[in-house]
Enzyme design. Sequence first.
Site, PDB file in Angstrom:
ATOM      1  N   HIS A   1       8.712  29.410  33.297  1.00  0.00           N
ATOM      2  CA  HIS A   1       8.977  30.806  33.660  1.00  0.00           C
ATOM      3  C   HIS A   1      10.295  30.921  34.422  1.00  0.00           C
ATOM      4  O   HIS A   1      11.079  31.846  34.201  1.00  0.00           O
ATOM      5  CB  HIS A   1       7.854  31.346  34.536  1.00  0.00           C
ATOM      6  CG  HIS A   1       6.561  31.552  33.825  1.00  0.00           C
ATOM      7  ND1 HIS A   1       6.425  32.363  32.728  1.00  0.00           N
ATOM      8  CD2 HIS A   1       5.320  31.056  34.077  1.00  0.00           C
ATOM      9  CE1 HIS A   1       5.161  32.360  32.317  1.00  0.00           C
ATOM     10  NE2 HIS A   1       4.485  31.571  33.115  1.00  0.00           N
TER      11      HIS A   1
ATOM     12  N   HIS B   1       4.689  24.195  33.761  1.00  0.00           N
ATOM     13  CA  HIS B   1       4.455  25.553  33.263  1.00  0.00           C
ATOM     14  C   HIS B   1       5.270  26.576  34.055  1.00  0.00           C
ATOM     15  O   HIS B   1       5.991  27.406  33.472  1.00  0.00           O
ATOM     16  CB  HIS B   1       2.954  25.847  33.377  1.00  0.00           C
ATOM     17  CG  HIS B   1       2.544  27.234  33.047  1.00  0.00           C
ATOM     18  ND1 HIS B   1       1.829  27.557  31.913  1.00  0.00           N
ATOM     19  CD2 HIS B   1       2.709  28.405  33.712  1.00  0.00           C
ATOM     20  CE1 HIS B   1       1.574  28.853  31.895  1.00  0.00           C
ATOM     21  NE2 HIS B   1       2.104  29.394  32.985  1.00  0.00           N
ATOM     22  N   GLU B   2       5.163  26.526  35.377  1.00  0.00           N
ATOM     23  CA  GLU B   2       5.847  27.517  36.205  1.00  0.00           C
ATOM     24  C   GLU B   2       7.361  27.411  36.079  1.00  0.00           C
ATOM     25  O   GLU B   2       8.073  28.419  36.104  1.00  0.00           O
ATOM     26  CB  GLU B   2       5.433  27.358  37.667  1.00  0.00           C
ATOM     27  CG  GLU B   2       3.971  27.610  37.952  1.00  0.00           C
ATOM     28  CD  GLU B   2       3.509  28.991  37.564  1.00  0.00           C
ATOM     29  OE1 GLU B   2       4.357  29.890  37.382  1.00  0.00           O
ATOM     30  OE2 GLU B   2       2.296  29.191  37.435  1.00  0.00           O
TER      31      GLU B   2
END
Length: 322
Positions: free
Chosen positions: A242, A238-239
């Site tokens: 980003h 997920h990170e």
Amino acid sequence: MVDAESERRLRNAGTWGGLAVSAIALAGVMAATAGQGTPPTERAAPTAAQEPGCPPETGTSRLADPAMPDPATVTPQRAAELDRRLTEAAAGQRIPTADSPVTIPVIVHVLSRQDGTGNVSRAKIDAQIAGMNKAYSGGHGGADTGIRFELHDVTRTADDLWFRDFMGNEEAIKRELRRGDGGTLNLYTADLGRGILGRSTFPQDYSVNDWADGVTVDYRTLPGGGREKFDLGHTATHETGHWLGLFHTFQNGCSHPSDYVDDTPYERQQSAGCPEGRDTCPSRPGEDPVRNFMNYSDDACMREFTEGQGERMRRAWAAFRA
């Protein structure tokens, strides 16, 4: 209060020799195209590190409890500015295709206590990289994003203060440990507490705070790490989304342009657990993307990126990191 020299004597830092970096791999990361910038983002929470005298910048993070306020919320105004910068920087760039994957070198920085708490094993690190490759290649049923990861090195630092208070010591930690350029993923593991699972910077901000660039996750979120509902490694997945320019699927709620990706359905708010069939924007097509890696669902629920998300990540790579 411990002075800097005393604190350094308390620290026991070591580096594991990782995989050898081939000339081809190095060539792919030596030139990072600088974007114009602002600072960090994301899976639950953070404030990003800042230059002395500057106001704190928001990053982006994943939260363990989606009901809690997210201190790293990306405002519609900031999201629009980040998207504008991506559009401008990517203009004229040659964007990689999913058929010719980009391989990103990864350096993992393991922070731990002096007693060994948090000193995650090489096996868990290898499992984390393998898990990210599976997620980004569509191995769970989603689209192949055209992004791959290769572990190049692991550093280990035993420091009680840095381990338990990463955010409060972020600048010192990253200035000492961070390696490579904008095309190298620096992944830090530490104890982030109960609320935050991980955090990341955006690629647009590398030119402003290059030392701050990277992804940080709670050490218990690595595969088999023991973080209830969140220990399959998808916080790093997920990170890193980003870090490659993606917003949360619930960015801007039901309002245009949502997360700036056309093939992710609109979603009013983040998910918790795995609420299949939820539709928080009934006037918009499609049910909520609760299984998307850029949501807040439990790790076991997450399984996909979309083709549009893959294209956006490759554009961000070409614009700011290639």
